[in-house]
Scaffold this motif. Structure first.
Motif, PDB file in Angstrom:
ATOM      1  N   TRP A  27      26.503  39.047 -18.343  1.00 39.82           N
ATOM      2  CA  TRP A  27      25.628  38.800 -17.198  1.00 39.82           C
ATOM      3  C   TRP A  27      24.393  38.068 -17.694  1.00 39.82           C
ATOM      4  O   TRP A  27      23.947  38.296 -18.816  1.00 39.82           O
ATOM      5  N   LEU A  34      20.992  35.834 -10.432  1.00 45.77           N
ATOM      6  CA  LEU A  34      22.042  36.095 -11.413  1.00 45.77           C
ATOM      7  C   LEU A  34      22.787  34.792 -11.685  1.00 45.77           C
ATOM      8  O   LEU A  34      23.537  34.308 -10.849  1.00 45.77           O
ATOM      9  N   ARG A  37      27.722  36.288 -13.737  1.00 47.69           N
ATOM     10  CA  ARG A  37      28.059  37.608 -13.225  1.00 47.69           C
ATOM     11  C   ARG A  37      29.370  38.065 -13.829  1.00 47.69           C
ATOM     12  O   ARG A  37      30.417  37.523 -13.513  1.00 47.69           O
ATOM     13  N   ASP A  38      29.270  39.012 -14.704  1.00 47.07           N
ATOM     14  CA  ASP A  38      30.444  39.668 -15.260  1.00 47.07           C
ATOM     15  C   ASP A  38      31.473  38.664 -15.765  1.00 47.07           C
ATOM     16  O   ASP A  38      32.618  38.662 -15.332  1.00 47.07           O
ATOM     17  N   VAL A 228      30.411  32.873 -11.703  1.00 47.21           N
ATOM     18  CA  VAL A 228      31.619  33.674 -11.834  1.00 47.21           C
ATOM     19  C   VAL A 228      32.745  32.774 -12.319  1.00 47.21           C
ATOM     20  O   VAL A 228      32.797  31.599 -11.964  1.00 47.21           O
ATOM     21  N   ILE A 229      33.649  33.334 -13.153  1.00 49.80           N
ATOM     22  CA  ILE A 229      34.829  32.565 -13.536  1.00 49.80           C
ATOM     23  C   ILE A 229      35.855  32.694 -12.424  1.00 49.80           C
ATOM     24  O   ILE A 229      36.265  33.787 -12.052  1.00 49.80           O
ATOM     25  N   GLU A 230      36.279  31.561 -11.880  1.00 50.04           N
ATOM     26  CA  GLU A 230      37.259  31.586 -10.794  1.00 50.04           C
ATOM     27  C   GLU A 230      38.672  31.641 -11.357  1.00 50.04           C
ATOM     28  O   GLU A 230      39.545  32.278 -10.806  1.00 50.04           O
TER      29      GLU A 230
ATOM     30  N   MET B   1      39.966  37.043  -9.150  1.00 51.29           N
ATOM     31  CA  MET B   1      40.276  37.002 -10.579  1.00 51.29           C
ATOM     32  C   MET B   1      39.106  37.555 -11.394  1.00 51.29           C
ATOM     33  O   MET B   1      39.211  38.501 -12.144  1.00 51.29           O
ATOM     34  N   ALA B   2      37.940  36.954 -11.217  1.00 50.30           N
ATOM     35  CA  ALA B   2      36.788  37.481 -11.931  1.00 50.30           C
ATOM     36  C   ALA B   2      36.108  38.534 -11.075  1.00 50.30           C
ATOM     37  O   ALA B   2      36.287  38.566  -9.867  1.00 50.30           O
ATOM     38  N   GLY B   3      35.359  39.388 -11.722  1.00 46.34           N
ATOM     39  CA  GLY B   3      34.639  40.415 -10.971  1.00 46.34           C
ATOM     40  C   GLY B   3      33.655  39.754 -10.043  1.00 46.34           C
ATOM     41  O   GLY B   3      32.875  38.910 -10.465  1.00 46.34           O
ATOM     42  N   ASN B   4      33.655  40.119  -8.799  1.00 47.14           N
ATOM     43  CA  ASN B   4      32.778  39.468  -7.851  1.00 47.14           C
ATOM     44  C   ASN B   4      31.589  40.330  -7.471  1.00 47.14           C
ATOM     45  O   ASN B   4      30.826  39.980  -6.600  1.00 47.14           O
ATOM     46  N   GLN B   5      31.500  41.508  -8.097  1.00 44.00           N
ATOM     47  CA  GLN B   5      30.378  42.361  -7.730  1.00 44.00           C
ATOM     48  C   GLN B   5      29.076  41.634  -8.056  1.00 44.00           C
ATOM     49  O   GLN B   5      28.984  40.886  -9.026  1.00 44.00           O
ATOM     50  N   ALA B   6      28.095  41.827  -7.220  1.00 45.50           N
ATOM     51  CA  ALA B   6      26.898  41.010  -7.342  1.00 45.50           C
ATOM     52  C   ALA B   6      25.696  41.825  -7.789  1.00 45.50           C
ATOM     53  O   ALA B   6      24.578  41.428  -7.584  1.00 45.50           O
TER      54      ALA B   6
END
Ligand SMILES: Nc1ncnc2c1ncn2[C@@H]1O[C@H](COP(=O)(O)OP(=O)(O)O)[C@@H](O)[C@H]1O
Ligand SMILES: [Mg+2]
Lengths: 382, 670
Positions: A27, A34, A37-38, A228-230, B1-6
């Motif tokens: 992160w 942000l 994110r993860d 975010v990685i899609e 696919m990836a974590g979408n928590q914000a």
């Protein structure tokens, strides 16, 4: 394209547990914002990875975290089995090329490339030989005595590359290395860099917002969006099997048709089209995506077969543009009921079927090439 | 696919381990910050607290007993206060004193006679109640018994306290607070005149096609090379009692506001000119073309395009000029006559009356306009920079005979004035005995035969100039590099920036006085540098720190921000990058800082006048002292020595810059 497909198949295998670079739950916060994110990712030894995404999606931020220039807010990074999460930049093992190249303007090309070598305290003759070798490698053997300002942008770029690999780093980081160059040089350098990377076998991460660049160079592409990685996949995977509407849309051209799903079929205009998608509830709002080059041309009047998956539609050619190696056709017609389809037809097909503006024809949308995504942008139903 | 928590998961952000480079950089920055604290913040604090310090005799702290003629039979204890209330021996106003005040104990015993056998006892009440018996200091709550003969030698000592009393005194003494009005008046008038003259000059140089532009530019910079007292001396020769143009004043005296204003215009002119020139040169040709296409008259274009375009420059120039004038001390000292201004008051209080507390009060008063002007200038400068970065097409003037002629006259008059002032000084310095024997001689250059420090003072000045240039530039550039190129450490950097900007707001005289309070305190471990060349170097570097710092920052911001990351990735320590790339690339700016420090070290009077010693006399101070002693011609001669030295330094600087550019900056040419 064929090369990277070949390379991609090797890398497409399940991530090696002993991956060279492992990013886990990363992160990055700038104040409340942000930027990452993860983010989790594994890069194998010798791989060429591209971070691809629109401007501002966090590619540079991720690269700088890997480089230790702007540390992550959460998460860990391991390189070569060692946790480098808190190592300062100078203790990590990488070479980097910035968009600006950051060549030292008051030092000659030779001194620029030797900069990192001199610090290790090698004998002068050895440094000189190494610099000559590097200059040869990047194709600038006779520029050693010049200053950076005396070189063209493409040449400067190669000097920056030579300087970065001079100390034989385990990881090569490139932040939009080609974006400041004009189109011709850019295409040429793609090749050079890829060639060089293959020769050296150095694990490489390149940041770019240019999908063509990513598709033609990368073993695997990391598609990013809003921190975010899609999707992570080989060029063919991300192109043919995009994991989300964003990826489908961002990479390559698409026809996007908002419609509803029922029993494996979607409606395009008045026609029900079979797809290979599953997992959507009956009546769900979806977006059907088909790429222009996947639209298969047939001569007019070909009867829609009864069998599922034939997906034939009668259309009218509204206009055609000649784009050099193929034709682009805008298709409409009663069967489409106001929806417009764009299709790319080969010169061959155009000649064979005598396609022209105003004519009617039949097109086929192969079921396995019709992609279906949730209307809110989520993953497909496969 | 990836974590979408914000939502950022709970936890702590990892911190990068500090490598040697990071530690070295922070260490260096802290060292320079400590330097600035010791050389600036602490002295100023010492001065501020001095201004609130008062000394008075506190009679309630002492008690007495008196015996009868037999030496026994002691009376009840009675406080000095009770005695004084009864006797009115010491008026309340006389209880206020200076730090060295003494009050005889016998004042409270009108029938005291040292021959009588009556004995006395004295004791303190409370923790501090100092008194002297002869030379011995006591401070005790025990009774001390004394014979009449000894009691005669008992002196009460004042106690120190903090109060606004000094300020009250200041503002209730018309002779003192009138100086505020005088200073504001002088500064305002000088500012208006200087800005008008400089604007016209800058306008002519930037916007006309008049001839001799390079010559005018050169002449306009000459006042920077001399101490501010020099125009004062020239004015004495021109308009003084034996002045060769005295009649032009129609009986007015040059000693006073008139002289101060004319001299101030002289020495502030180049400063205003540089600022306004910059503002005018960034204005945009396109605005003028637009105005022309609208058929606006030249006069309207001037008011609607030129003035608004240059407004930040004008405001900035006005505040800089105002600050220079109000904080200048040399000029009013030489030509001010009986006309009191704040800066001279500080000098008089400290040097003349040894009233350091009052000197501190005046300093604080002088600090206020300087700080206000500084803040306004900073705000305006920021906006000006924003204008600068906008891309504009430079203005190309077209010939216009009438306008160009007018410009030529304007610049000619200003240039004549500047050359006249310097020429007068040179002539007076060479004349055998003005105005009676005007034949040439070098008698006035025999400085060793006069007070003021002689040639030694001149050599000291050169030493000071060189030391300040070399050490100051090294410190300033290093500090700017650290603050610009350190990762993280935000608070530390902010604090450093503040410290680096502060000197600009502190008048030299105030800084010098603050140095007395801080360094001349025997309890200060740095006391040993008092009276040495070291303290002069420190004071001068500190006084001129800000401009150098800003110059260095500008240069550093212009070089690629990715050099440090690249060096780190190549595992090369920053000091190698600094030496091999940063310093060479910034060499023009470094040379600019050096020459600025040198020239200012040569000409400054105010910052050093309180802290030079007989061993560290300086040329600029010698000008002041020789003038004070009536040796005006030698003062002019010494002033001209400073001028020539600075002129040579500028030439050397220009040659060096060119050489450095040719050698280390070959890359600049394609
Ligand atoms: N130092 C910073 N402070 C605040 N926001 C930043 C900073 N650096 C980057 N960002 C923000 O983070 C996001 C990602 O930036 P970046 O990684 O540079 O994007 P890109 O994918 O174009 O390289 C952007 O929205 C950018 O505005
Ligand atoms: Mg970027």
């Amino acid at each position: 394209m064929t090369q990277s497909t070949a390379g991609g198949q090797r890398a497409a295998a399940a991530p090696d547990p002993s991956a060279y670079l492992e990013i886990d739950g990363l992160w990055k916060a700038f104040g409340d914002f942000l930027a990452l994110r993860d983010v989790s990712l594994q890069v194998n030894q010798g791989e060429f990875i591209c971070f691809l995404g629109p401007s501002g999606c966090g590619k540079t931020t991720l690269l700088r975290a890997i480089a230790g220039l702007d540390p992550q807010t959460r998460g860990t990074i391991r390189q070569g089995g060692q946790d480098i999460s808190t190592l300062p930049a100078s203790a990590r093992d990488y070479g980097i090329v910035f968009q600006s190249y950051a060549l030292f303007p008051n030092l000659t090309i030779e001194k620029n490339i030797a900069f990192g070598l001199e610090n290790i305290g090698r004998p002068r003759a050895e440094i000189r030989a190494r610099v000559a070798e590097l200059l040869e490698l990047v194709g600038l053997p006779d520029q050693a005595g010049k200053y950076p300002a005396q070189l063209s942008g493409g040449q400067q770029q190669r000097v920056a590359l030579a300087r970065a690999i001079a100390i034989s780093p385990g990881l090569l980081l490139l932040d939009e290395p080609l974006s400041a160059l004009d189109a011709k040089v850019r295409v040429f350098l793609r090749h050079e860099i890829k060639e060089l990377q293959r020769k050296l076998g150095v694990t490489t991460i390149m940041v770019t917002h240019d999908q063509e660049e990513a598709l033609s160079m990368a073993d695997r592409i990391v598609v990013m969006n809003q921190g975010v990685i899609e999707q992570v996949g080989t060029p063919t995977q991300v192109y043919r099997h995009p994991a989300s509407l964003f990826v489908a849309d961002f990479i390559g051209e698409t026809n996007k048709i908002e419609t509803t799903f029922s029993a494996g079929k979607v409606k395009i205009g008045k026609t029900s089209i079979a797809t290979s998608a599953t997992g959507f509830s009956r009546g769900a709002s979806v977006v059907a995506v088909i790429r222009p080059e996947d639209v298969v041309p047939h001569s007019a009047g070909r009867k829609p077969a009864r069998s599922a998956g034939a997906n034939l539609i009668e259309v009218e050619i509204e206009s055609m543009e000649f784009l050099g190696s193929y034709w682009r056709a805008h298709l409409a017609g009663k069967a489409l009921a106001g929806t417009e389809l764009i299709a790319n037809f080969s010169m061959n097909a155009v000649r064979r079927l005598s396609l022209a503006e105003g004519k009617t024809m039949t097109v086929e949308l192969p079921a396995e090439r019709v992609l279906v995504f949730n209307a809110d942008g989520g993953g497909d139903g496969r | 696919m990836a974590g979408n928590q914000a939502v950022l998961p709970a936890g702590r952000a990892p911190r990068l381990q500090l490598d040697r480079d990071a530690l070295t950089k922070r260490g260096l920055m802290v060292v320079i910050a400590v330097y600035l604290v010791a050389a600036l913040a602490l002295p100023l604090y010492a001065m501020l607290s001095k201004s609130f310090t008062t000394y008075s005799f506190d009679l309630a702290r002492y008690e007495f007993q008196v015996s009868d003629e037999t030496g026994g039979n002691w009376s009840d204890p009675v406080s000095a206060k009770a005695l004084n209330d009864k006797l009115n021996a010491v008026a309340p106003a006389d209880l206020a004193t200076i730090s060295d005040g003494r009050l005889p104990a016998t004042s409270f015993f009108p029938d005291f006679s040292f021959r009588s056998p009556v004995k006395y006892r004295i004791r303190g009440v409370g923790p501090t109640a100092p008194y002297l018996v002869g030379l011995e200091l006591f401070n005790s709550n025990e009774w001390k018994e004394l014979s009449g003969n000894d009691f005669r030698r008992v002196m009460l000592r004042p106690v120190q306290s903090r109060s606004l009393a000094n300020y009250v005194t200041y503002f209730s003494t018309p002779a003192l607070f009138r100086s505020i009005e005088n200073s504001l008046f002088i500064a305002t008038v000088s500012t208006i005149l200087t800005v008008i003259l400089a604007f016209g000059f800058a306008y002519a140089v930037n916007r006309s096609c008049m001839p001799f532009k390079p010559v005018f530019r050169l002449i306009a910079m000459m006042p920077i090379l001399v101490p501010s007292l020099l125009p004062g001396i020239a004015l004495i020769y021109m308009f003084g009692n034996q002045g060769y143009m005295k009649e032009l004043l129609l009986g007015e005296s040059i000693y006073g506001p008139l002289g101060i204003v004319i001299g101030s215009v002289f020495f502030t002119f180049p400063h205003a000119l540089i600022i306004i020139s910059t503002a005018l040169s960034i204005s945009d040709q396109r605005h003028y073309e637009a105005a022309e296409s609208l058929r606006a008259s030249a006069w309207r274009t001037f008011w609607t395009v030129t003035i608004p375009g240059a407004r930040y420059g004008l405001i900035s120039a006005a505040f800089v000029t105002f600050t220079l004038v109000i904080t200048d001390f040399g000029l009013p000292k030489v030509i001010g006559g009986q006309y009191n201004v704040l800066a001279v008051d500080i000098y008089k209080q400290v040097i003349g009356q040894q009233n350091f507390e009052m000197g501190a009060v005046v300093s604080v008063v002088l600090l206020i306009p300087a700080v206000v002007a500084f803040i306004v200038d900073r705000i305006v400068q920021k906006k000006q920079v924003a204008l600068l970065s906008a891309r504009s097409v430079p203005y190309q003037p077209r010939p216009d005979r009438r306008f160009d002629g007018f410009c030529l006259v304007w610049c000619g008059v200003v240039a004549f004035f500047i050359v006249g002032v310097i020429g007068t000084c040179q002539f007076a310095a060479l004349a055998k005995f003005w105005p009676y024997d005007l034949s040439m001689s070098l008698n006035n250059y025999a400085f060793d035969r006069m007070d003021g420090g002689g040639w030694e003072a001149y050599r000291n000045s050169i030493r000071l100039g060189l030391l300040t240039a070399v050490i100051g530039t090294a410190i300033i550039f290093t500090g700017a590099y650290m603050v610009e190129k350190i990762d993280g450490f935000k608070t530390g950097r902010g604090l450093f920036q503040l410290l680096a900007m502060l000197p600009m707001a502190v008048p030299g005289l105030v800084l010098g006085l603050a140095y007395i309070f801080f360094f001349n305190n025997p309890a200060n471990p740095l006391h040993f540098i008092y009276g040495t060349m070291t303290i002069l170097v420190i004071c001068t570097i500190t006084h001129f720190y800000t401009v150098g710092h800003l110059t260095a920052l500008t240069a550093l911001k212009q070089i690629d921000q990715e050099f440090e990351p690249v060096a780190a990735s190549l595992r090369t320590p920053f000091h190698r990058l600094f030496a091999r790339v940063t310093v060479p690339v910034c060499m023009p700016a470094i040379l600019d800082i050096s020459i600025y420090m040198f020239v200012n070290a040569m000409t400054t009077v105010s910052a050093v006048v309180f802290i030079y010693s007989t061993k560290t006399n300086l040329a600029s101070v010698a000008v002041l002292n020789m003038d004070d002693a009536g040796d005006i011609a030698p003062a002019a001669a010494m002033g001209m020595m400073i001028f020539y030295t600075n002129a040579i330094a500028r030439i050397v600087h220009a040659a060096l810059s060119r050489g450095v550019l040719a050698r280390t900056q070959a890359w600049r040419k394609r």
